[in-house]
Structures are given as structure tokens and as C-alpha cells.
Write a protein that holds these residues in place. Structure first.
Motif, PDB file in Angstrom:
ATOM      1  N   ARG A  93      30.616  44.284  45.479  1.00  0.00           N
ATOM      2  CA  ARG A  93      31.762  43.506  45.001  1.00  0.00           C
ATOM      3  C   ARG A  93      31.630  42.033  45.401  1.00  0.00           C
ATOM      4  O   ARG A  93      31.940  41.138  44.612  1.00  0.00           O
ATOM      5  CB  ARG A  93      33.065  44.073  45.571  1.00  0.00           C
ATOM      6  N   PRO A 140      42.040  50.950  44.582  1.00  0.00           N
ATOM      7  CA  PRO A 140      42.273  49.778  43.742  1.00  0.00           C
ATOM      8  C   PRO A 140      42.885  48.629  44.525  1.00  0.00           C
ATOM      9  O   PRO A 140      43.470  48.829  45.595  1.00  0.00           O
ATOM     10  CB  PRO A 140      43.254  50.299  42.686  1.00  0.00           C
ATOM     11  N   ALA A 141      42.736  47.434  43.986  1.00  0.00           N
ATOM     12  CA  ALA A 141      43.366  46.267  44.614  1.00  0.00           C
ATOM     13  C   ALA A 141      44.885  46.438  44.596  1.00  0.00           C
ATOM     14  O   ALA A 141      45.435  47.069  43.692  1.00  0.00           O
ATOM     15  CB  ALA A 141      42.981  45.004  43.854  1.00  0.00           C
ATOM     16  N   CYS A 195      39.282  32.748  40.176  1.00  0.00           N
ATOM     17  CA  CYS A 195      39.297  33.864  41.133  1.00  0.00           C
ATOM     18  C   CYS A 195      39.805  33.391  42.493  1.00  0.00           C
ATOM     19  O   CYS A 195      40.562  34.102  43.162  1.00  0.00           O
ATOM     20  CB  CYS A 195      37.902  34.470  41.266  1.00  0.00           C
ATOM     21  N   ALA A 200      41.574  36.675  43.776  1.00  0.00           N
ATOM     22  CA  ALA A 200      40.972  37.867  43.168  1.00  0.00           C
ATOM     23  C   ALA A 200      39.576  38.086  43.729  1.00  0.00           C
ATOM     24  O   ALA A 200      38.815  37.141  43.909  1.00  0.00           O
ATOM     25  CB  ALA A 200      40.903  37.702  41.650  1.00  0.00           C
ATOM     26  N   ASP A 201      39.238  39.343  44.010  1.00  0.00           N
ATOM     27  CA  ASP A 201      37.933  39.671  44.564  1.00  0.00           C
ATOM     28  C   ASP A 201      36.816  39.487  43.541  1.00  0.00           C
ATOM     29  O   ASP A 201      35.676  39.193  43.889  1.00  0.00           O
ATOM     30  CB  ASP A 201      37.913  41.115  45.063  1.00  0.00           C
ATOM     31  N   ASN A 202      37.128  39.677  42.278  1.00  0.00           N
ATOM     32  CA  ASN A 202      36.132  39.585  41.220  1.00  0.00           C
ATOM     33  C   ASN A 202      36.845  39.452  39.878  1.00  0.00           C
ATOM     34  O   ASN A 202      38.086  39.407  39.817  1.00  0.00           O
ATOM     35  CB  ASN A 202      35.217  40.826  41.220  1.00  0.00           C
ATOM     36  N   HIS A 205      39.417  42.215  39.067  1.00  0.00           N
ATOM     37  CA  HIS A 205      40.680  41.995  39.775  1.00  0.00           C
ATOM     38  C   HIS A 205      41.476  40.884  39.099  1.00  0.00           C
ATOM     39  O   HIS A 205      42.701  40.977  38.916  1.00  0.00           O
ATOM     40  CB  HIS A 205      40.377  41.653  41.240  1.00  0.00           C
ATOM     41  N   ARG A 208      43.123  42.145  36.049  1.00  0.00           N
ATOM     42  CA  ARG A 208      44.298  42.966  36.366  1.00  0.00           C
ATOM     43  C   ARG A 208      45.516  42.086  36.644  1.00  0.00           C
ATOM     44  O   ARG A 208      46.633  42.388  36.190  1.00  0.00           O
ATOM     45  CB  ARG A 208      43.989  43.839  37.585  1.00  0.00           C
ATOM     46  N   ILE A 209      45.301  40.992  37.354  1.00  0.00           N
ATOM     47  CA  ILE A 209      46.406  40.056  37.616  1.00  0.00           C
ATOM     48  C   ILE A 209      46.903  39.453  36.303  1.00  0.00           C
ATOM     49  O   ILE A 209      48.113  39.283  36.096  1.00  0.00           O
ATOM     50  CB  ILE A 209      45.949  38.955  38.592  1.00  0.00           C
TER      51      ILE A 209
END
Length: 220
Positions: A93, A140-141, A195, A200-202, A205, A208-209
Motif C-alpha cells: 500500500r 477497510p479504511a 491524497c 488518503a493512503d492511496n 482510499h 472512497r472519500i
């Protein structure tokens, strides 16, 4: 392509993986090694030979992190594919978040190298099935409230929001670049910046936001 290696894999080992590809695959991929060296030589090798792809051999993956970040800042940066002997889901990741185009495990890389090279050179991502499975089955985040997601997205510039919208629709960097009439390198810069701002990690993510904030994908 270029080959960078300081691990026990050795450049000869990575070159051997490439040479083991079937002749038809070589013709389809049009692969040729234009440079080989150690990580400290990577920037110079990329600037002088201009490869489309840089393969970094690594024992645990972590030594490729600064390489990935450095190469990503170069103009017309090549995609970076990391081949690691052992790597954790978190390590994979981290590489993807820093800009790596793909991560393969050395033990299964020979059977996945052909499609992985094709994927990363057109702006997509490539992961060994073992790594992809670990990521898919990891916790999951944390889910943000819609307001928190809105607040994070509000911190983005107009262009970063456009990139995020297309990213959340599953488009690779090259397709985003074509849609916005900018270079793939500029898209990489925007993805890294958004990011950071979204925490966000990636890119998954970040997408998803975007969904939680109700960001609507632009027509392509």
C-alpha cells in the motif's frame, strides 16, 4: 525499460525473468533493456535513457519507497514496477501511495510479468494475486461521515477535484490525462497532492472519500 536493483534478486535475476518471456510476448510488448544500475544511479539513468518503465528489485519493498518518490517527481517519469522477495500488505500500500505503478512478488513474477508490464505502461496498476488478495481482505479504511468527506474534498483545488472525479470512476492516469488535456506526469502530481490533502493512503482510499462526499465523475 530500465532495471534498478540492490537486493539479493540481482539485476541478472530480473533480466532473466524478462528473457524467459516467450518470443511472441517480447514482440507484443516490444521490450528492451536500455539501462541497468543501482538505486543511487536511478535518476541519472532515467534522465539519460528515458525508459517507459523502471523495474526495481527489492528484498522487502521498503528500499524502493524513496526511489518511487524521486522518480515520480521527474518530468516524463517512467512507470515504476517493484519486484520484491517479501512484502507486507502495508508495504505494498505504501509503495502504491507513493506512486509505484505495480508490485509483484519475485516467486510468482515470471508468470505475471507480461500482463503487468502491459498494465503499468498504459497507466493502470499491477499487483501479484497474493498482494491483491491481502489488500482486498485487509480491514477497510475508516468510514468518514459525509460532512467530513465534504470538508476534505473542499480543500482541493478545482483541477484536483476534476482529477479525483475521474479517478473515482476507475480511470487510470493516462485516461485522466487525455480527458483533461494534461500530461500523465501532471496527473501523477495531482493524485499525490490530493491524497495528501484527503489524508488518503492511496487512490482507492481517495476514491472512497470522493464517493462519500458525493463527487460526481465528469463525462469523458
Amino acid at each position: 525499460m530500465g532495471i534498478i536493483d540492490d537486493s539479493s534478486l540481482s539485476r541478472a535475476g530480473l533480466r532473466g525473468m524478462l528473457q524467459a518471456l516467450a518470443p511472441d510476448t517480447h514482440r507484443m510488448l516490444r521490450t528492451s533493456v536500455v539501462a541497468e544500475g543501482k538505486r543511487v544511479q536511478a535518476t541519472t539513468l532515467v534522465k539519460t535513457t528515458r525508459p517507459d518503465l523502471l523495474i526495481s528489485g527489492d528484498t522487502f519493498g521498503k528500499d524502493s519507497l524513496p526511489l518511487v518518490e524521486t522518480i515520480a517527481r521527474l518530468p516524463e517519469a517512467p512507470a515504476v514496477l517493484v519486484i520484491a522477495e517479501r512484502i507486507t500488505e502495508r508495504g505494498a500500500r505504501a509503495l502504491l501511495a507513493r506512486g509505484a505503478a505495480g508490485v509483484l512478488l519475485s516467486r510468482s513474477a515470471p508468470q505475471h510479468l507480461a500482463w503487468a508490464i502491459t498494465a503499468v505502461t498504459v497507466g493502470s496498476r499491477a499487483l501479484s494475486p497474493e498482494i491483491a488478495d491481502a489488500i482486498l481482505h485487509s480491514p477497510p479504511a475508516p468510514v468518514l461521515s459525509c460532512q467530513s468527506a465534504h470538508d476534505r474534498v473542499a480543500s482541493l483545488s478545482t483541477r484536483e477535484r476534476e482529477v479525483l472525479a475521474l479517478l473515482s470512476n476507475g480511470l487510470p492516469n493516462r485516461a485522466i490525462a487525455e480527458a483533461l488535456h494534461i500530461s500523465p506526469e501532471t496527473v501523477k502530481d495531482h493524485v499525490r497532492a490530493l491524497c495528501v490533502k484527503l489524508h488518503a493512503d492511496n487512490r482507492i482510499h481517495a476514491a472512497r472519500i470522493a464517493w462519500q462526499a458525493g463527487v460526481v465523475a465528469l463525462p469523458v
